[in-house]
Design an enzyme around this catalytic site. Sequence first.
Site, PDB file in Angstrom:
ATOM      1  N   SER A 135      27.867  80.367   3.730  1.00  0.00           N
ATOM      2  CA  SER A 135      27.922  81.099   5.104  1.00  0.00           C
ATOM      3  C   SER A 135      29.146  82.259   5.172  1.00  0.00           C
ATOM      4  O   SER A 135      29.272  83.116   5.715  1.00  0.00           O
ATOM      5  CB  SER A 135      28.494  79.952   6.235  1.00  0.00           C
ATOM      6  OG  SER A 135      29.639  79.583   6.278  1.00  0.00           O
ATOM      7  N   LYS A 155      35.176  79.546   8.277  1.00  0.00           N
ATOM      8  CA  LYS A 155      34.934  80.773   9.169  1.00  0.00           C
ATOM      9  C   LYS A 155      35.800  81.996   9.109  1.00  0.00           C
ATOM     10  O   LYS A 155      37.193  81.743   8.825  1.00  0.00           O
ATOM     11  CB  LYS A 155      34.279  80.525  10.411  1.00  0.00           C
ATOM     12  CG  LYS A 155      33.238  79.548  10.345  1.00  0.00           C
ATOM     13  CD  LYS A 155      31.757  80.016  10.100  1.00  0.00           C
ATOM     14  CE  LYS A 155      30.801  78.636   9.980  1.00  0.00           C
ATOM     15  NZ  LYS A 155      30.125  78.610   8.801  1.00  0.00           N
TER      16      LYS A 155
END
Lengths: 156, 172
Positions: free
Chosen positions: A40, A83
């Site tokens: 990700s 993230k």
Amino acid sequence: MFKNIFVRSCVICGKIAQYYCIIHCTFEYVFDFILCSGPSMEPTLFSNDLVITEHISRNRKTIQKGDVVICLNPRKPGDLICKRVLAFEGDRVYVDDKNKYEWIPRGHVWLEGDNKENSIDSREYGPVPYALLRSRVVWKIWPMQHMGWMRYPGDC
Amino acid sequence: MMWRKVLVGTATLFIPVTITTLDLFGYVAKVEGASMQPVLNPDTEKRDYVYLNKWAAHSYRFERGEIVSLLSPFNPDQTLIKRIIGLEGDVIRPINCKEGSVTIPEGHCWVEGDHHKQSMDSNLFGPVSLALIVAKASHIVWPPHRWQRLKPIHPNLDRYIMQNHTTDDNLF
């Protein structure tokens, strides 16, 4: 003789406990090592990259937009996610297209992975409470050729 | 020389051991506010002290009716104490809605104070992530005449639309 061994093992156990506590405090409040997994955050971080993260800016609330953070997974407690912070409370985030937007509620942040096509993030589960943030990625230490500081727009 | 020894001892022994013990096993905290009346702070003038058991919350396995302490989703510096009403998969009607329901998503729960009128809980901010829960409140430890174990009280609400029991065996 026997008593001597007993006393010595007590001393050794005490030392082990002491070092465990020091390491716990360091990893919980100062910095720790995180092994990344999953696609990700590509191309910033790849699977099996080892990074150093620090907890101080999270606790002092000096995390800025654009910082890469480690956060507790709101869907799977106990798991960590990595993230990028894109927005803070009071900001407006466009979802899907330019007409639909969402306000970030008080005490929340908006997290997204750098690999937009392959990331489960706030676009799926919405804003995340700031309380779930754990630390900020500062240094890549492995693999060797990518070693170095993370570059953030806020840094000079 | 003596001072240096005391300083080094404090920095490398007492502080880390204290912090780690509080982190791993839990601590005693004062309950503020009336949101958990009548179980906690039945007398608004006096404050109860509860033992917050962190060890029991490490596995993130909870059951309905347990009292937990969690970080407020609105303010990371504020700790709330609430009762778990619903777990993942339950469908609940919020208290201020005549109709309509909320399905609790994966890894989340529904928390409410026992005293609905004075409680900032899931009726305001919706389901919360289990990762926000830091400890289970297991005992009232002070004042002495109030000493007791806090047992889970299974909420018997008419606002349950569905309880998901498929995840209950995960408790053990």
